[in-house]
Design a protein around this motif. Structure first.
Motif, PDB file in Angstrom:
ATOM      1  N   GLY A 288      17.962 -13.684  30.967  1.00  0.00           N
ATOM      2  CA  GLY A 288      18.578 -14.095  32.269  1.00  0.00           C
ATOM      3  C   GLY A 288      20.075 -14.063  32.220  1.00  0.00           C
ATOM      4  O   GLY A 288      20.893 -14.377  32.902  1.00  0.00           O
ATOM      5  N   LYS A 289      20.619 -14.259  30.886  1.00  0.00           N
ATOM      6  CA  LYS A 289      22.050 -14.477  30.351  1.00  0.00           C
ATOM      7  C   LYS A 289      22.712 -13.153  30.153  1.00  0.00           C
ATOM      8  O   LYS A 289      21.990 -12.612  29.278  1.00  0.00           O
ATOM      9  CB  LYS A 289      21.966 -15.327  29.370  1.00  0.00           C
ATOM     10  N   GLU A 290      23.727 -12.817  30.418  1.00  0.00           N
ATOM     11  CA  GLU A 290      24.715 -11.660  30.053  1.00  0.00           C
ATOM     12  C   GLU A 290      25.565 -11.930  28.945  1.00  0.00           C
ATOM     13  O   GLU A 290      26.276 -12.951  29.158  1.00  0.00           O
ATOM     14  CB  GLU A 290      25.167 -11.020  31.383  1.00  0.00           C
ATOM     15  N   LEU A 291      25.512 -11.277  27.966  1.00  0.00           N
ATOM     16  CA  LEU A 291      26.509 -11.453  26.917  1.00  0.00           C
ATOM     17  C   LEU A 291      27.416 -10.276  26.778  1.00  0.00           C
ATOM     18  O   LEU A 291      26.698  -9.118  26.826  1.00  0.00           O
ATOM     19  CB  LEU A 291      25.750 -11.750  25.552  1.00  0.00           C
ATOM     20  N   PHE A 292      28.602 -10.486  26.594  1.00  0.00           N
ATOM     21  CA  PHE A 292      29.542  -9.086  26.302  1.00  0.00           C
ATOM     22  C   PHE A 292      29.884  -9.325  24.864  1.00  0.00           C
ATOM     23  O   PHE A 292      30.243 -10.297  24.267  1.00  0.00           O
ATOM     24  CB  PHE A 292      30.804  -9.104  27.380  1.00  0.00           C
ATOM     25  N   LEU A 293      29.788  -7.865  24.292  1.00  0.00           N
ATOM     26  CA  LEU A 293      29.979  -7.846  22.950  1.00  0.00           C
ATOM     27  C   LEU A 293      31.303  -6.510  23.055  1.00  0.00           C
ATOM     28  O   LEU A 293      31.057  -5.477  23.288  1.00  0.00           O
ATOM     29  CB  LEU A 293      28.969  -7.130  22.046  1.00  0.00           C
TER      30      LEU A 293
END
Length: 91
Positions: free
Chosen positions: A29-34
């Motif tokens: 449920g957590k969005e991570l940006f790379l």
């Protein structure tokens, strides 16, 4: 006997978007940006190899096709983990 309901996801991690700037990873449920600036190993890779991600343990992600191994902490705070490589990049 199938215990899963149809349409129910069994994956805890997935790539939710790929753009010209980087990739978005959705985990628990957590969005991570790379960004490609911080994680250049993803630039110019096939969509198939980027989508093939596994969560080896909670918050520990592995892309077997790329042999890239990252933790949630590294993704959230790349400035704490400077890139080190023996490979020389030329333009």
């Amino acid at each position: 006997m199938n215990l899963l309901k149809h349409g129910e996801s069994i994956s805890e991690v997935e790539v939710s978007n790929i753009s010209q700037y980087g990739i978005w990873l959705l985990a628990h449920g957590k969005e991570l940006f790379l960004s490609y600036a911080d994680f250049p190993w993803f630039r110019d890779q096939t969509v198939k190899s980027i989508l093939n991600v596994e969560e080896q343990s909670p918050g520990h992600f592995y892309w077997p096709d790329l042999d890239v191994d990252l933790t949630e902490e590294i993704i959230e705070h790349p400035e704490r983990f400077p890139l080190v490589s023996d490979v020389r990049v030329t333009s």
